[in-house]
Scaffold this motif. Structure first.
Motif, short mmCIF file in Angstrom:
data_model
loop_
_atom_site.label_atom_id
_atom_site.label_comp_id
_atom_site.label_asym_id
_atom_site.label_seq_id
_atom_site.Cartn_x
_atom_site.Cartn_y
_atom_site.Cartn_z
N ILE A 124 8.64 7.34 0.75
CA ILE A 124 7.46 6.56 1.42
C ILE A 124 7.36 5.11 0.56
CG2 ILE A 124 5.23 6.35 2.01
CD1 ILE A 124 5.21 9.33 2.51
N ALA A 125 7.38 5.25 -0.95
CA ALA A 125 7.06 4.26 -1.92
C ALA A 125 8.30 3.14 -1.46
CB ALA A 125 7.23 4.77 -3.21
N PHE A 126 9.43 3.73 -1.43
CA PHE A 126 10.69 2.66 -1.20
C PHE A 126 10.73 2.00 0.11
CE2 PHE A 126 15.19 2.02 -2.86
CZ PHE A 126 14.95 0.81 -3.51
N PHE A 127 10.34 3.08 1.19
CA PHE A 127 10.07 2.22 2.56
C PHE A 127 9.19 1.26 2.40
CE2 PHE A 127 7.63 2.05 6.20
CZ PHE A 127 8.79 1.94 7.14
N GLY A 128 7.97 1.26 1.62
CA GLY A 128 7.13 0.33 1.56
C GLY A 128 7.72 -0.99 0.79
N ASN A 129 8.59 -0.62 -0.23
CA ASN A 129 9.08 -1.62 -0.61
C ASN A 129 9.96 -2.72 0.11
OD1 ASN A 129 11.64 -2.76 -2.60
ND2 ASN A 129 9.70 -2.91 -3.65
N GLY A 130 10.83 -1.84 0.96
CA GLY A 130 11.56 -2.51 2.00
C GLY A 130 10.76 -3.30 3.22
N LEU A 131 9.60 -2.70 3.40
CA LEU A 131 8.81 -3.35 4.27
C LEU A 131 8.22 -4.46 3.73
CD1 LEU A 131 7.74 -2.37 7.33
CD2 LEU A 131 5.69 -1.68 6.20
N SER A 132 8.00 -4.62 2.63
CA SER A 132 7.45 -5.85 1.88
C SER A 132 8.24 -6.89 1.79
CB SER A 132 7.01 -5.57 0.51
OG SER A 132 5.59 -4.46 0.70
N SER A 133 9.70 -6.82 1.78
CA SER A 133 10.89 -7.69 1.77
C SER A 133 10.72 -8.85 2.46
CB SER A 133 12.12 -7.17 1.87
OG SER A 133 12.13 -6.56 3.38
N ILE A 134 9.54 -8.94 3.50
CA ILE A 134 9.62 -9.99 4.33
C ILE A 134 8.78 -11.14 3.49
CG2 ILE A 134 7.09 -9.48 4.96
CD1 ILE A 134 8.17 -10.48 7.93
N LEU A 154 0.98 -1.21 0.00
CA LEU A 154 -0.02 -0.05 0.01
C LEU A 154 0.84 1.16 0.10
CD1 LEU A 154 -2.92 -0.88 2.37
CD2 LEU A 154 -3.16 -0.58 -0.16
N LEU A 155 1.80 1.30 0.78
CA LEU A 155 2.65 2.26 0.87
C LEU A 155 3.68 2.67 -0.35
CD1 LEU A 155 4.27 2.19 4.41
CD2 LEU A 155 2.52 3.65 3.68
N SER A 156 3.87 1.47 -1.09
CA SER A 156 4.74 1.53 -2.41
C SER A 156 3.69 2.27 -3.22
CB SER A 156 4.81 0.17 -2.86
OG SER A 156 5.82 -0.46 -1.98
N MET A 157 2.44 2.37 -3.37
CA MET A 157 1.57 3.18 -4.01
C MET A 157 1.72 4.81 -4.27
SD MET A 157 -1.97 0.87 -4.03
CE MET A 157 -1.96 -0.83 -3.71
N PHE A 158 2.29 5.18 -2.88
CA PHE A 158 2.77 6.43 -2.89
C PHE A 158 3.46 7.19 -3.73
CE2 PHE A 158 0.36 5.97 1.11
CZ PHE A 158 0.28 7.33 1.80
N ILE A 159 4.14 6.17 -4.69
CA ILE A 159 4.85 7.00 -6.02
C ILE A 159 4.18 7.66 -6.63
CG2 ILE A 159 4.72 4.81 -7.21
CD1 ILE A 159 7.85 5.07 -7.82
N ILE A 160 2.94 7.39 -6.66
CA ILE A 160 2.09 8.07 -7.71
C ILE A 160 1.94 9.63 -7.40
CG2 ILE A 160 -0.24 7.83 -6.60
CD1 ILE A 160 -1.12 7.12 -9.65
N GLY A 161 2.19 9.82 -6.09
CA GLY A 161 1.97 11.02 -5.58
C GLY A 161 3.16 12.11 -6.13
#
Length: 251
Positions: free
Chosen positions: A158-168, A135-142
């Motif tokens: 924010i988008a790349f932080f979300g990508n890191g969060l999804s690394s699990i 969900l946070l990765s979608m912030f890239i559109i902002g």
């Protein structure tokens, strides 16, 4: 006569007895058990490529890799050619989203394990970082709706932080794959995810032919959305995929 000592007792054996024991040990041959279920067979390939839950993590890994590939390939070009930043300034600003991703990777593991220790179900403790990250990765559109450099870097971070969060995402291989095929499923997941490194840069190059990066950011956001839906609907409930032989044994 031979004295054989153990930690608590001492056993006394004659030479004849010792020779007899040695001969018996030489005759013992460990039975060789072939585990056909762990071999690379057509049946096993069919299982790993036909199961809905497994395809959920394959698609999710592709989408996760797509966002990462954008930052590794086109992100500097986006800052310099589309946003008009100097190479020095873009080099400094480009490091901020990577720092955010680094924090996301660490927080993902800590947060998931924290929920496990609190007794939260694996449905929430393992999937929550993945879902929130997508969900946070979608912030890239902002970044498409502002010309302010600070806001642009904020949205991208924010988008790349979300990508890191999804690394699990890797943990779902051990949770979903049949125990005999964990390695095979992990390899398939990595293979599908690696395709993002081939496809995504080419697609972005096609989308920015006219020098407009907005379609490319929409594309990355759509990948994040697809990954979110993949884990939410295709993976669904966290339960291990069973082999046909396991089902027959259960009956």
């Amino acid at each position: 006569m031979c004295f054989t000592a153990t930690r608590k007792t001492i056993v006394v054996l004659t030479k004849a007895e010792l020779d007899h024991v040695s001969q018996d040990e030489a005759k013992v041959v460990e039975p060789v058990v072939e585990d056909n279920e762990s071999k690379l067979t057509k049946e096993n390939l069919k299982i790993v490529f036909s199961n809905q839950k497994l395809w959920g993590i394959y698609i999710g890994q592709f989408c996760l890799g797509g966002t990462l590939i954008f930052f590794l390939t086109w992100f500097p070009t986006y800052l310099v050619e589309y946003r008009g930043l100097s190479f020095i300034k873009s080099g400094f600003l480009a490091s901020i989203p990577f720092i955010a991703a680094f924090c996301g990777v660490l927080i993902s593991g800590f947060f998931s394990d924290f929920l496990v220790r609190k007794g939260v179900s694996k449905e929430v403790s393992r999937k929550a970082p993945m879902i929130i990250g997508m969900l946070l990765s979608m912030f890239i559109i902002g970044a498409n709706y502002t010309d302010n450099t600070t806001l642009i870097i904020t949205f991208l971070s924010i988008a790349f932080f979300g990508n890191g969060l999804s690394s699990i995402a890797w943990i779902f291989v051990s949770l979903l794959a049949p125990k005999q095929l964990i390695g095979l499923v992990g390899g398939c997941m990595n293979a599908v995810g690696s395709l993002a490194g081939v496809i995504v840069p080419v697609v972005i190059g096609f989308l920015v032919t006219d020098g407009d990066f907005r379609p490319a950011l929409f594309f990355i956001a759509s990948l994040a959305c697809i990954g979110f839906c993949s884990y939410l609907f295709l993976v669904g409930k966290i339960e291990r995929v069973t082999l046909p032989s396991d089902k027959s044994k259960a009956v």
